[in-house]
Design an enzyme around this catalytic site. Sequence first.
Site, PDB file in Angstrom:
ATOM      1  N   THR A   1      -7.155   6.390  10.027  1.00  0.00           N
ATOM      2  CA  THR A   1      -7.021   5.302   9.078  1.00  0.00           C
ATOM      3  C   THR A   1      -8.296   4.471   9.165  1.00  0.00           C
ATOM      4  OG1 THR A   1      -5.621   3.428   8.426  1.00  0.00           O
ATOM      5  CG2 THR A   1      -5.774   3.891  10.783  1.00  0.00           C
ATOM      6  N   THR A   2      -8.401   3.398   8.373  1.00  0.00           N
ATOM      7  CA  THR A   2      -9.637   2.612   8.368  1.00  0.00           C
ATOM      8  C   THR A   2      -9.751   1.852   9.686  1.00  0.00           C
ATOM      9  OG1 THR A   2      -9.191   2.360   6.021  1.00  0.00           O
ATOM     10  CG2 THR A   2     -11.022   1.101   6.902  1.00  0.00           C
TER      11      THR A   2
ATOM     12  N   HIS B   1      -3.658  -4.452   7.722  1.00  0.00           N
ATOM     13  CA  HIS B   1      -3.820  -3.280   8.589  1.00  0.00           C
ATOM     14  C   HIS B   1      -2.968  -3.413   9.840  1.00  0.00           C
ATOM     15  CE1 HIS B   1      -5.358   0.385  10.206  1.00  0.00           C
ATOM     16  NE2 HIS B   1      -5.917   0.597   9.037  1.00  0.00           N
ATOM     17  N   GLY B   2      -2.060  -2.478   9.970  1.00  0.00           N
ATOM     18  CA  GLY B   2      -1.216  -2.422  11.164  1.00  0.00           C
ATOM     19  C   GLY B   2      -0.130  -3.484  11.207  1.00  0.00           C
TER      20      GLY B   2
ATOM     21  N   ARG C   1       3.419  18.961   1.118  1.00  0.00           N
ATOM     22  CA  ARG C   1       4.077  20.147   0.582  1.00  0.00           C
ATOM     23  C   ARG C   1       3.503  20.610  -0.758  1.00  0.00           C
ATOM     24  NH1 ARG C   1       9.305  21.993   1.554  1.00  0.00           N
ATOM     25  NH2 ARG C   1       9.613  22.155   3.786  1.00  0.00           N
TER      26      ARG C   1
ATOM     27  N   GLU D   1      -8.521   0.435  -2.960  1.00  0.00           N
ATOM     28  CA  GLU D   1      -9.373   0.426  -1.771  1.00  0.00           C
ATOM     29  C   GLU D   1     -10.326   1.598  -1.889  1.00  0.00           C
ATOM     30  OE1 GLU D   1      -6.901   0.783   1.630  1.00  0.00           O
ATOM     31  OE2 GLU D   1      -5.982  -1.159   1.327  1.00  0.00           O
TER      32      GLU D   1
ATOM     33  N   HIS E   1      -5.593   3.603  -1.853  1.00  0.00           N
ATOM     34  CA  HIS E   1      -6.938   3.903  -1.328  1.00  0.00           C
ATOM     35  C   HIS E   1      -7.355   5.297  -1.800  1.00  0.00           C
ATOM     36  CE1 HIS E   1      -9.531   3.962   2.644  1.00  0.00           C
ATOM     37  NE2 HIS E   1     -10.228   4.306   1.585  1.00  0.00           N
TER      38      HIS E   1
ATOM     39  N   GLY F   1       1.201  -1.361   4.318  1.00  0.00           N
ATOM     40  CA  GLY F   1       1.585  -0.053   3.818  1.00  0.00           C
ATOM     41  C   GLY F   1       2.449   0.756   4.752  1.00  0.00           C
ATOM     42  N   HIS F   2       1.851   1.213   5.859  1.00  0.00           N
ATOM     43  CA  HIS F   2       2.502   2.220   6.696  1.00  0.00           C
ATOM     44  C   HIS F   2       3.884   1.789   7.182  1.00  0.00           C
ATOM     45  CE1 HIS F   2       3.081   4.759  10.318  1.00  0.00           C
ATOM     46  NE2 HIS F   2       2.538   5.671   9.535  1.00  0.00           N
TER      47      HIS F   2
ATOM     48  N   ASN G   1       0.860  -1.185   0.000  1.00  0.00           N
ATOM     49  CA  ASN G   1       0.000   0.000   0.000  1.00  0.00           C
ATOM     50  C   ASN G   1       0.902   1.243   0.000  1.00  0.00           C
ATOM     51  OD1 ASN G   1      -1.390   2.298   1.064  1.00  0.00           O
ATOM     52  ND2 ASN G   1      -3.075   0.947   1.634  1.00  0.00           N
TER      53      ASN G   1
ATOM     54  N   ARG H   1      -9.626   7.794  -1.043  1.00  0.00           N
ATOM     55  CA  ARG H   1     -10.580   8.160   0.015  1.00  0.00           C
ATOM     56  C   ARG H   1     -11.531   9.233  -0.476  1.00  0.00           C
ATOM     57  NH1 ARG H   1      -9.081   6.351   5.448  1.00  0.00           N
ATOM     58  NH2 ARG H   1     -10.822   7.639   6.107  1.00  0.00           N
TER      59      ARG H   1
ATOM     60  N   ASP I   1      -0.151   4.506  -0.173  1.00  0.00           N
ATOM     61  CA  ASP I   1      -0.887   5.738   0.164  1.00  0.00           C
ATOM     62  C   ASP I   1       0.002   6.801   0.802  1.00  0.00           C
ATOM     63  OD1 ASP I   1      -3.231   4.558  -0.677  1.00  0.00           O
ATOM     64  OD2 ASP I   1      -3.960   4.103   1.341  1.00  0.00           O
ATOM     65  N   HIS I   2       0.907   6.349   1.681  1.00  0.00           N
ATOM     66  CA  HIS I   2       1.632   7.346   2.462  1.00  0.00           C
ATOM     67  C   HIS I   2       2.779   7.995   1.702  1.00  0.00           C
ATOM     68  CE1 HIS I   2      -1.128   6.925   5.590  1.00  0.00           C
ATOM     69  NE2 HIS I   2      -0.933   5.628   5.676  1.00  0.00           N
TER      70      HIS I   2
ATOM     71  N   GLU J   1     -11.006  -9.511   2.993  1.00  0.00           N
ATOM     72  CA  GLU J   1      -9.737  -9.113   3.615  1.00  0.00           C
ATOM     73  C   GLU J   1     -10.019  -8.888   5.093  1.00  0.00           C
ATOM     74  OE1 GLU J   1      -7.216  -6.222   1.689  1.00  0.00           O
ATOM     75  OE2 GLU J   1      -6.411  -5.534   3.620  1.00  0.00           O
TER      76      GLU J   1
ATOM     77  N   ARG K   1      -7.413  12.530   0.755  1.00  0.00           N
ATOM     78  CA  ARG K   1      -6.310  13.025   1.587  1.00  0.00           C
ATOM     79  C   ARG K   1      -4.951  12.498   1.137  1.00  0.00           C
ATOM     80  NH1 ARG K   1      -7.422   9.854   7.241  1.00  0.00           N
ATOM     81  NH2 ARG K   1      -9.457  10.813   6.964  1.00  0.00           N
ATOM     82  N   HIS K   2      -4.938  11.354   0.456  1.00  0.00           N
ATOM     83  CA  HIS K   2      -3.639  10.919  -0.116  1.00  0.00           C
ATOM     84  C   HIS K   2      -3.759  10.711  -1.624  1.00  0.00           C
ATOM     85  CE1 HIS K   2      -5.410   7.184   1.363  1.00  0.00           C
ATOM     86  NE2 HIS K   2      -5.043   7.411   2.606  1.00  0.00           N
TER      87      HIS K   2
HETATM   88  N1  PXP Z   1      -5.821  -3.131   3.989  1.00  0.00           N
HETATM   89  C1  PXP Z   1      -6.793  -2.179   4.023  1.00  0.00           C
HETATM   90  C2  PXP Z   1      -8.155  -2.551   3.555  1.00  0.00           C
HETATM   91  C3  PXP Z   1      -6.515  -0.870   4.453  1.00  0.00           C
HETATM   92  O1  PXP Z   1      -7.503   0.056   4.485  1.00  0.00           O
HETATM   93  C4  PXP Z   1      -5.188  -0.544   4.812  1.00  0.00           C
HETATM   94  C5  PXP Z   1      -4.857   0.870   5.180  1.00  0.00           C
HETATM   95  O2  PXP Z   1      -5.119   1.717   4.116  1.00  0.00           O
HETATM   96  C6  PXP Z   1      -4.209  -1.545   4.742  1.00  0.00           C
HETATM   97  C7  PXP Z   1      -4.549  -2.836   4.355  1.00  0.00           C
HETATM   98  C8  PXP Z   1      -2.772  -1.274   5.073  1.00  0.00           C
HETATM   99  O3  PXP Z   1      -2.649  -0.911   6.407  1.00  0.00           O
HETATM  100  P1  PXP Z   1      -1.266  -0.384   6.965  1.00  0.00           P
HETATM  101  O4  PXP Z   1      -0.970   0.903   6.247  1.00  0.00           O
HETATM  102  O5  PXP Z   1      -1.513  -0.209   8.421  1.00  0.00           O
HETATM  103  O6  PXP Z   1      -0.238  -1.432   6.646  1.00  0.00           O
END
Ligand code: PXP
Length: 238
Positions: free
Chosen positions: A100-101, A190-191, A18, A70, A43, A212-213, A7, A45, A9-10, A151, A49-50
């Site tokens: 976040t979600t 996630h996480g 910026r 997403e 994602h 992702g993060h 992911n 959104r 997004d970040h 998921e 935002r990203h």
């Molecule tokens: N899966 C889904 C459906 C998510 O919404 C996210 C966060 O956007 C992730 C996975 C990835 O989560 P993380 O950035 O915490 O790894």
Amino acid sequence: MVRLGVNIDHVATLRNARGTPYPDVVEAAAAAEAGGADGITAHLREDRRHMRDDDMRLLRRAVKTRLNMEMAIAPDVMAVALEIVPDEVCLVPERRQELTTEGGLDAAGQSAAVADAVAALSAKGVDVSLFIDPDARQVEAAAAAGAPTVEFHTGAYANASGAAAREELDRLFAAAALAKSLGLRTNAGHGLSYANVAPVLAMPGLDTLNIGHSIVARAVFAGLEAAVREMRAAIARR
Ligand code: PXP
């Protein structure tokens, strides 16, 4: 082997902080693929935002593996999905104030809207997954809505430790076993981080982890030394 969806997004979050054209999300996708990503996740959104609509269009053209979009079930976002036709769409809940979600989709409580979205996307050949909590009711609702994939939200596991983490893992594994018995493909995310990912690999039928993060955060330190060296070289030229 379990597949890895990265992911990015970040990368867009950093760009938007910026308003610069860099860091470029297409370059990020290519770097993730060069590192072994089996897919790229982004994602779109509702508050943009990203990722932005044009990022999704560019990623659709550039991603060589699989693009997983997403999104919440919102008309303007659905229009982008139906235009670009990603390989996969993961339907997620969205609340504007969240960082976040924060929880899974209530597939059981919004069955008609979810089934309609699944049908519209599936008709275009998109592999649709529902981002749900590891809860039998939600797994059954996902199957009833016609989604081929679920998921599981691993956030509660990621935020727990010790016996509580073990309990969350057991919930995930039980829900995954049910999904498998219903013929659903199973992803999770996630996480997840370098420290907590290993135990998740034992999830029954696990196909893909979307992370992702922690990867984007790790990239700062994996790349900071080289980045400073490049700037030193740029300064040394005069
Ligand atoms: N899966 C889904 C459906 C998510 O919404 C996210 C966060 O956007 C992730 C996975 C990835 O989560 P993380 O950035 O915490 O790894």
